[in-house]
Design an enzyme around this catalytic site. Structure first.
Site, PDB file in Angstrom:
ATOM      1  N   GLY A  39       0.821  -1.191  -0.106  1.00 26.47           N
ATOM      2  CA  GLY A  39       0.036  -0.126   0.075  1.00 26.47           C
ATOM      3  C   GLY A  39       0.886   1.316  -0.113  1.00 26.47           C
ATOM      4  N   ASP A  40       2.227   1.160  -0.174  1.00 29.07           N
ATOM      5  CA  ASP A  40       3.085   2.029  -0.091  1.00 29.07           C
ATOM      6  C   ASP A  40       4.429   1.713  -1.015  1.00 29.07           C
ATOM      7  OD1 ASP A  40       4.429   4.628   0.497  1.00 29.07           O
ATOM      8  OD2 ASP A  40       2.980   4.903   2.305  1.00 29.07           O
ATOM      9  N   ASP A  41       5.330   2.348  -0.729  1.00 31.62           N
ATOM     10  CA  ASP A  41       6.425   2.247  -1.694  1.00 31.62           C
ATOM     11  C   ASP A  41       7.022   0.833  -1.301  1.00 31.62           C
ATOM     12  OD1 ASP A  41       6.539   5.028  -2.408  1.00 31.62           O
ATOM     13  OD2 ASP A  41       7.634   5.412  -0.504  1.00 31.62           O
TER      14      ASP A  41
END
Length: 388
Positions: free
Chosen positions: A171-173
């Site tokens: 959900g992020d990097d």
């Protein structure tokens, strides 16, 4: 050695020790407790000045500090952070501490993390900080693509690190390279350097394949990224910084990257913001230079590039060569958006902006020397050998 045998094992946070191996059997699942009292509050990281989500921070599920020779591995056993309640509390503003990570190792050397599946972390998955001689390999990291801040692997103020052969849905990097936050990172002054990232596959619709920053106030230097696949991911190798960060991101080398369904192939941001407090120095400008990309194929792309330096502090020495970008059926009108950047391109399709003019055929550099961490062998063990 501690062997986690087959079965499901519920636990709160626990600490590792030096000269130690944690082995998780292929049929074992470590379940992170959803009881907040099982997660002790720990000291603030000196290069951050506060927790990332909130003023305080909680210990990680697997935690260690001031260690030498520690291995976290298994037969692709699973660590399940059971993060859904944490995500809900975070979104509702119900937490006054930073959510736990799954694995966090501080002030340590000779660290190896390998052959594990990490799922549903409350926040970041693997965070090595103030460490040296780190190998992270054969990791599968899985989180819902809408889960908040579930970064895959975050090397932070680390030296001599190798990350290889990982599959990350986040959900992020997928990988976020960091080194401290504003004035706290400036004062602590420990850069991330001598970092190798190879054979990474990333899926993250709202974030980067590899992010450099945004917390980069100790500096980031000599990062070598190659053989990358990104599918349905927002951007490739992205630089994130801002006025007040100071320090530098320099000598970055990227080659052999394939992407499919991506918003930005190249993205550099000089106005990321997000400060720990109002004590940052507004005159602390980051130095972004010698950023090299080559041998990239990108399909179904919305923008070729969004490159935004800082007024009176341009990002310089950008080199992009041998790049083929195929645009989506409905691309944006401004395919290359460039401000306050300087550099060159060669053999790039579609042609870049005027600030990155086409030069005679060149190949952007990629180092030919080997870093010390590349010759470190991954330690392996099995239950059979452990019992013997």
């Amino acid at each position: 050695m501690l062997i986690v045998p087959p079965g499901k094992w519920l636990t709160g946070s626990f600490n590792l020790t030096s000269h130690f191996t944690l082995y998780i059997h292929k049929d074992a699942v470590l379940l992170g407790s959803q009881d907040e009292s099982e997660w002790p509050e720990v000291a603030i990281l000196p290069s951050y000045g506060r927790g990332r989500d909130a003023p305080g921070r909680l210990s990680s599920l697997i935690f260690g500090t001031n260690l030498t020779d520690v291995v976290v591995t298994g037969g692709n056993g699973t660590i399940d952070g059971q993060g859904a309640p944490w995500w809900k509390k975070f979104r509702n503003g119900e937490l006054n501490v930073t959510r736990p990570y799954l694995i966090q190792i501080l002030f340590s050397n000779q660290v190896q993390i390998s052959n594990l599946t990490l799922v549903n972390s409350p926040s970041w998955n693997v965070h090595t900080i103030y460490c040296s001689d780190v190998v992270i390999q054969w990791m599968t990291v899985l989180a819902p693509v809408d889960s908040p801040n579930t970064d895959g692997i975050n090397p932070d103020s680390c030296r001599n690190t190798r990350i290889e052969d990982c599959f990350i849905v986040s959900g992020d990097d997928c990988i976020a390279v960091k080194s401290g936050w504003d004035q706290y990172g400036n004062k602590f002054g420990m850069p991330t350097q001598q970092l190798v990232i190879r054979r990474l596959t990333c899926i993250s619709p709202d974030s980067a394949t590899v992010a450099l920053g945004s917390e980069m106030s100790g500096g980031i230097q000599d990062v070598r990224i190659e053989d990358i696949t990104a599918i349905n991911t927002q951007s490739g190798v992205r630089i994130k910084t801002a006025v007040g960060r100071g320090a530098f991101v320099r000598d970055i080398y990227v080659r052999r990257m394939f992407t499919k369904t991506m918003e930005y192939v190249f993205w550099m941001t000089g106005s990321y913001g997000s400060h720990p407090d109002n004590g940052f120095d507004p005159k602390a400008l980051p130095e972004i230079k010698r950023i090299n990309y080559r041998d990239i194929v990108a399909e179904n792309v919305t923008f070729a590039a969004r490159l935004e330096g800082i007024s009176n502090d341009p990002f310089t020495g950008i080199c992009i060569s041998n790049v083929t970008i195929t645009l989506t059926k409905k691309p944006k009108k401004l395919i290359w958006n460039c401000t306050n950047v300087e550099g060159v391109t060669s053999n790039v399709t579609p042609p870049a902006c005027d600030l990155l003019p086409e030069k005679k055929p060149i190949e952007c550099p990629f180092p030919e020397d080997r870093l010390p961490i590349e010759d470190v062998k991954l330690k392996s063990c099995s239950i059979a050998s452990a019992v013997a």
